[in-house]
Design an enzyme around this catalytic site. Structure first.
Site, mmCIF file in Angstrom:
data_model
loop_
_atom_site.group_PDB
_atom_site.id
_atom_site.type_symbol
_atom_site.label_atom_id
_atom_site.label_comp_id
_atom_site.label_asym_id
_atom_site.label_seq_id
_atom_site.Cartn_x
_atom_site.Cartn_y
_atom_site.Cartn_z
ATOM 1 N N ILE A 1 34.511 21.987 33.072
ATOM 2 C CA ILE A 1 35.741 21.387 32.539
ATOM 3 C C ILE A 1 36.645 22.466 31.946
ATOM 4 O O ILE A 1 37.857 22.488 32.193
ATOM 5 C CB ILE A 1 35.415 20.286 31.499
ATOM 6 N N THR B 1 37.643 17.330 23.608
ATOM 7 C CA THR B 1 37.190 16.312 24.564
ATOM 8 C C THR B 1 35.720 16.565 24.915
ATOM 9 O O THR B 1 35.236 16.056 25.920
ATOM 10 C CB THR B 1 38.021 16.345 25.870
ATOM 11 N N ASP C 1 38.958 13.040 21.480
ATOM 12 C CA ASP C 1 38.465 11.966 22.351
ATOM 13 C C ASP C 1 37.039 11.588 21.974
ATOM 14 O O ASP C 1 36.532 10.560 22.398
ATOM 15 C CB ASP C 1 38.506 12.447 23.813
ATOM 16 N N GLU D 1 30.841 6.850 17.059
ATOM 17 C CA GLU D 1 31.799 6.093 17.870
ATOM 18 C C GLU D 1 31.419 4.625 17.837
ATOM 19 O O GLU D 1 30.230 4.323 17.943
ATOM 20 C CB GLU D 1 31.793 6.637 19.302
ATOM 21 N N HIS E 1 37.006 8.059 23.517
ATOM 22 C CA HIS E 1 36.039 8.626 24.473
ATOM 23 C C HIS E 1 36.332 8.161 25.909
ATOM 24 O O HIS E 1 35.502 7.515 26.553
ATOM 25 C CB HIS E 1 34.601 8.278 24.072
ATOM 26 N N ILE E 2 37.528 8.495 26.372
ATOM 27 C CA ILE E 2 37.967 8.031 27.700
ATOM 28 C C ILE E 2 38.075 9.167 28.719
ATOM 29 O O ILE E 2 38.713 9.015 29.748
ATOM 30 C CB ILE E 2 39.335 7.307 27.611
ATOM 31 N N GLY E 3 37.419 10.304 28.389
ATOM 32 C CA GLY E 3 37.532 11.453 29.298
ATOM 33 C C GLY E 3 37.225 11.116 30.747
ATOM 34 O O GLY E 3 37.904 11.581 31.664
ATOM 35 N N ALA E 4 36.191 10.308 30.965
ATOM 36 C CA ALA E 4 35.785 9.997 32.342
ATOM 37 C C ALA E 4 36.311 8.628 32.797
ATOM 38 O O ALA E 4 35.949 8.149 33.871
ATOM 39 C CB ALA E 4 34.265 10.020 32.445
#
Ligand code: NAD
Length: 295
Positions: free
Chosen positions: A147, A222, A248, A253, A270-273
């Site tokens: 990444i 992230t 993120d 969480e 936590h929307i990285g993927a």
């Protein structure tokens, strides 16, 4: 060969279809996961389910735990090893999506995008909020793996100078100028974190490391929440030492902590993927793993 595959976490419809096409018996989000695992061959999780020793204690046939995504921090690897259960993940499926989010968060911090949205909804027309361009700035990438390097590549196309830190084995890359960590802290206008959780990375962003950074630095995370000491980031953002931060990922969480009080911190859950493309790639990789076990 009959194979029972239990999927514990939410899965995109397309990804689920791909798994059903393997002709394995698919059990999706059973009411009692522990019971469903008693006679299951494969367990598929994303990040929500914690695969603990207790969860797999009754499983008699479980041969594989497959994690859709990067990182295996929600799987008790030792407990799996003891029961002879293999553990796999889909390491590259979300790389581009996370990299795009990191770049998006940089823009949001540099141009006050999230902050302006909130302001306008609250009736505030904050035209004088100072913005800054990304072009010409120095990006410090900490953790130059899949990444980190994808972010570096995109940042170069935006006209940024990219420096980075990665302990040995160092990656070979023509886009990142690698140097010592302290040098990255000293020179970067924006710092983007792309390290795994590890004793050397836990709270690596703390009061001491923030003090080494440029005044007005922007910090993007992230990777994993544990990499940042959230109290120190709060102090840095509140004093203005840190111009802005975007997160993120969090220690806990869903995040409910005090950074929410600050206007110069931008949050995503936590929307990285969480893109159609990453989810389809994760589904495809999981289906390939399941198919290979059916032979
Ligand atoms: P990767 O394994 O390809 O890269 C990680 C890099 O960090 C490696 O090059 C490694 O050598 C380096 N590293 C290890 N210890 C270090 C240290 N102390 N200092 C600096 N670098 C160090 O992993 P990746 O696929 O690039 O993922 C990076 C991070 O992104 C992971 O924490 C992963 O969990 C996270 N991630 C988050 C999301 C999300 O939804 N936000 C999605 C996918 C991955």
């Amino acid at each position: 060969m009959h194979m029972k595959v239990v999927i514990a976490d939410d899965m995109q419809e397309k990804a689920l279809e791909l798994l059903k096409e393997t002709r394995a018996e698919i059990v999706y989000k059973p009411p009692s996961l522990k019971d469903a695992l008693e006679d299951a061959d494969i367990l598929i999780v994303r990040s929500a389910t914690k695969v603990t020793a207790d969860l797999i204690s009754n499983s008699k046939k479980l041969k594989l735990v497959a994690r859709g995504g990067v990182g295996l921090d929600n799987v008790d690897l030792e407990a799996c090893k003891k029961k002879g259960i293999e553990v796999l993940n889909t390491p590259g499926a979300s790389t581009n999506s996370v990299a795009e989010l990191a770049i998006g968060l940089m823009f949001s911090c540099a141009r006050n995008i999230a902050r302006s949205t909130h302001g306008i909804k609250e009736g505030k027309w904050q035209k004088s909020l100072p913005g800054t361009e990304l072009a010409g700035k120095t990006l410090g990438v900490i953790g130059c793996g899949k990444i980190g390097l994808a972010v570096a590549e995109k940042a170069r196309h935006l006209g940024m100078h990219v420096i980075g830190y990665n302990p040995p084995p160092k990656p070979v890359s023509s886009v990142v100028e690698l140097m010592d960590l302290d040098e990255v802290y000293k020179r970067a206008d924006i710092i983007s974190l792309h390290v795994p959780i590890h004793p050397t990375t836990e709270k690596m962003i703390n009061a001491q490391s923030i003090a080494k950074m440029k005044d007005g630095v922007i910090i993007i995370n992230t990777s994993r929440g544990q990499v940042i000491d959230e109290d120190s980031l709060y102090d840095g953002c509140k004093s203005g030492k840190v111009r802005a931060a975007a997160l993120d990922v969090y220690w806990e969480e869903p995040y409910k902590g005090k950074l929410l009080e600050l206007d110069n911190v931008c949050f995503t859950p936590h929307i990285g993927a969480s893109t159609e493309e990453a989810q389809a790639r994760i589904g495809g990789e999981l289906a390939t793993i399941v198919s290979s076990r059916m032979k």
